[in-house]
Enzyme design. Structure first.
Site, mmCIF file in Angstrom:
data_model
loop_
_atom_site.group_PDB
_atom_site.id
_atom_site.type_symbol
_atom_site.label_atom_id
_atom_site.label_comp_id
_atom_site.label_asym_id
_atom_site.label_seq_id
_atom_site.Cartn_x
_atom_site.Cartn_y
_atom_site.Cartn_z
ATOM 1 N N HIS A 37 0.381 -7.064 7.453
ATOM 2 C CA HIS A 37 -0.717 -6.891 6.503
ATOM 3 C C HIS A 37 -1.130 -5.420 6.430
ATOM 4 O O HIS A 37 -1.381 -4.880 5.354
ATOM 5 C CB HIS A 37 -1.952 -7.685 6.943
ATOM 6 C CG HIS A 37 -1.768 -9.173 7.018
ATOM 7 N ND1 HIS A 37 -1.776 -9.861 8.205
ATOM 8 C CD2 HIS A 37 -1.585 -10.097 6.049
ATOM 9 C CE1 HIS A 37 -1.615 -11.157 7.964
ATOM 10 N NE2 HIS A 37 -1.497 -11.329 6.669
ATOM 11 N N GLY A 147 3.827 -8.717 0.321
ATOM 12 C CA GLY A 147 4.935 -8.470 1.241
ATOM 13 C C GLY A 147 6.181 -9.235 0.850
ATOM 14 O O GLY A 147 6.104 -10.366 0.362
ATOM 15 N N GLU A 148 7.338 -8.635 1.112
ATOM 16 C CA GLU A 148 8.612 -9.328 0.896
ATOM 17 C C GLU A 148 8.796 -10.459 1.901
ATOM 18 O O GLU A 148 9.671 -11.292 1.730
ATOM 19 C CB GLU A 148 9.782 -8.337 1.005
ATOM 20 C CG GLU A 148 9.851 -7.399 -0.168
ATOM 21 C CD GLU A 148 11.037 -6.459 -0.102
ATOM 22 O OE1 GLU A 148 11.720 -6.419 0.947
ATOM 23 O OE2 GLU A 148 11.279 -5.753 -1.091
HETATM 24 P P1 AMP Z 1 -0.837 -13.941 4.305
HETATM 25 O O1 AMP Z 1 -2.087 -13.510 4.995
HETATM 26 O O2 AMP Z 1 0.158 -14.585 5.207
HETATM 27 O O3 AMP Z 1 -1.114 -14.724 3.048
HETATM 28 O O4 AMP Z 1 -0.135 -12.604 3.832
HETATM 29 C C1 AMP Z 1 -0.798 -11.690 3.024
HETATM 30 C C2 AMP Z 1 0.197 -10.690 2.513
HETATM 31 O O5 AMP Z 1 0.794 -10.016 3.623
HETATM 32 C C3 AMP Z 1 1.336 -11.348 1.722
HETATM 33 O O6 AMP Z 1 1.644 -10.550 0.599
HETATM 34 C C4 AMP Z 1 2.449 -11.380 2.724
HETATM 35 O O7 AMP Z 1 3.739 -11.370 2.137
HETATM 36 C C5 AMP Z 1 2.197 -10.094 3.501
HETATM 37 N N1 AMP Z 1 2.829 -10.170 4.819
HETATM 38 C C6 AMP Z 1 2.683 -11.151 5.741
HETATM 39 N N2 AMP Z 1 3.478 -10.917 6.810
HETATM 40 C C7 AMP Z 1 4.149 -9.778 6.547
HETATM 41 C C8 AMP Z 1 5.145 -9.014 7.258
HETATM 42 N N3 AMP Z 1 5.607 -9.382 8.441
HETATM 43 N N4 AMP Z 1 5.604 -7.891 6.679
HETATM 44 C C9 AMP Z 1 5.171 -7.496 5.461
HETATM 45 N N5 AMP Z 1 4.239 -8.169 4.744
HETATM 46 C C10 AMP Z 1 3.734 -9.298 5.272
#
Ligand code: AMP
Length: 294
Positions: A37, A147-148
Site C-alpha cells: 500500500h 496495485g498489480e
Molecule cells: P487492499 O487494501 O488489499 O484493497 O489494496 C489496496 C490497494 O493496494 C490495491 O490497489 C492493491 O492492489 C494494492 N496492493 C495490495 N497489496 C499490494 C502489493 N503487495 N504490492 C502492490 N500493491 C498492493
C-alpha cells in the site's frame, strides 16, 4: 494530515485542494496497511500535490461466508503510517456512511469481471466497481493508484474508467513482495507459520512459469503445468486457478508469443490469496534483428 469520516467532508477537502490548483491523487485501500500500500502512497505523493487515501473495508465486495468479519483492521497503525508518508487526507467512512439503507444502484464491472476472481467470488467485482466509482465521484481525483497485486481488479478499474468516461488517470504499480517472495497482502497477517510456508508455493509456481518461458516453452498449457507441479499436493493449500492469460483481455492463451500474465489464486484455510506475474517471452533472433534495424 486531515482525517474525515463523511462524504461531504471528503468532497469539501478535495474541492478546496482543486480550487487551489492542486493535482489530486486517490489511493483506495481496505486498511491494515503494508509496504505494498505504501508503495502506492509514495508514488502518489511524488506525482500529486494533494494525496487522499481511503481506508474502507467494503462489505459489498465480500460474498456470504467470506472473511469480511475477520479481515485485518488496524486504523491507528494505518493513520500513523499515512501521516509519516505525508498524506493530506484520509477518508475513513463507515459502511452506513458509504451506503444509504435504500441504495440499490450498482455498477456492472463488464466482461473482464466474469472470469477468475469473478467466477470464484460472485458479485465481488460489482462491489469493487461500485465502491471505486463512488470514491472517484466523491474525491474527483486526477489520478487513482492501484496495485498489480490485484491484477484483474486493475484491469476492471481501467475498463470502468474508460467505458464510463470517469476522467481519471489510473496508475498501476508493481507488486511488492516479502523477502521470501510472498506478495504482501493484509490477509498474510492471518497465516500461521505453517500456512505461510504453504503459501510460498504460489510465488514459486509463478517463478516456475517464468523460468519455463525463459527456457523456450511457449505452450500456455505447459506453463500452467509447471505451476500445478508447485501447487498440487501442498498440504493445506487448495488451488482455485493457475492460468496464463492475455494481459489485456484476461482470456486464456494457447501460446505465449508476446507479453502475457500468469494468474494464481488459492485458499489456505479460509484465507484467500492471489498473486500474478508478467510473462515476457525472450526476443527470438528474428525479432532481435528487427529491433536492431528499427
Ligand atoms: P487492499 O487494501 O488489499 O484493497 O489494496 C489496496 C490497494 O493496494 C490495491 O490497489 C492493491 O492492489 C494494492 N496492493 C495490495 N497489496 C499490494 C502489493 N503487495 N504490492 C502492490 N500493491 C498492493
Amino acid at each position: 494530515m486531515e482525517r474525515v469520516a463523511s462524504k461531504d467532508e471528503a468532497r469539501r477537502a478535495a474541492a478546496e485542494a482543486r480550487a487551489e490548483g492542486k493535482t489530486i491523487a486517490l489511493v483506495p485501500t481496505m486498511g491494515a496497511l503494508h509496504e505494498g500500500h505504501l508503495s502506492l502512497v509514495r508514488a502518489a505523493c511524488e506525482r500529486a500535490d494533494y494525496v487522499v487515501v481511503s481506508v474502507f473495508v467494503n462489505p459489498t465486495q465480500f460474498g456470504p461466508g467470506e472473511d469480511f468479519e475477520t479481515y485485518p483492521r488496524d486504523l491507528d497503525a494505518d493513520l500513523q503510517l499515512l501521516a509519516a508518508e505525508g498524506v493530506d487526507l484520509v477518508f475513513v467512512p463507515s459502511a452506513a456512511v458509504m451506503y444509504a439503507p435504500d441504495a440499490s444502484v450498482t455498477v456492472d464491472p463488464g466482461s473482464l469481471a466474469s472470469r477468475w476472481e469473478g467466477e470464484i467470488r460472485p458479485g465481488h467485482f460489482v462491489g469493487v466497481a461500485t465502491v471505486v466509482t463512488k470514491l472517484l465521484s466523491i474525491v474527483r481525483p486526477d489520478l487513482a493508484y492501484f496495485g498489480e497485486k490485484d491484477y484483474q481488479q486493475l484491469q476492471v478499474v481501467c475498463a470502468l474508467v474508460r467505458d464510463l468516461d470517469l476522467g481519471v488517470g489510473v496508475v498501476g504499480r508493481p507488486i511488492v513482495r516479502d523477502r521470501d517472495g510472498l506478495a504482501l497482502s493484509s490477509r498474510n497477517a492471518r497465516l500461521s507459520p505453517s500456512q505461510r510456508q504453504a503459501a510460498l508455493a504460489i510465488p514459486a509456481a509463478l517463478e516456475a512459469a517464468a523460468q519455463a518461458l525463459a527456457w523456450g516453452e511457449r505452450e500456455a498449457r505447459a506453463l500452467e503445468r509447471a505451476m500445478f507441479e508447485h501447487l498440487a499436493g501442498v498440504e493445506g493449500l487448495s488451488l482455485d486457478y493457475a492460468v496464463v492469460v492475455d494481459p489485456d483481455t484476461l482470456e486464456p492463451l494457447e501460446q505465449v508469443q508476446r507479453s502475457a500474465r500468469a494468474l494464481v489464486a488459492a485458499r489456505i484455510g479460509d484465507i484467500h490469496l492471489i498473486d500474478n506475474c508478467g510473462l515476457e517471452p525472450p526476443a527470438t533472433p528474428a525479432s532481435e534483428g528487427a529491433t536492431t534495424r528499427e
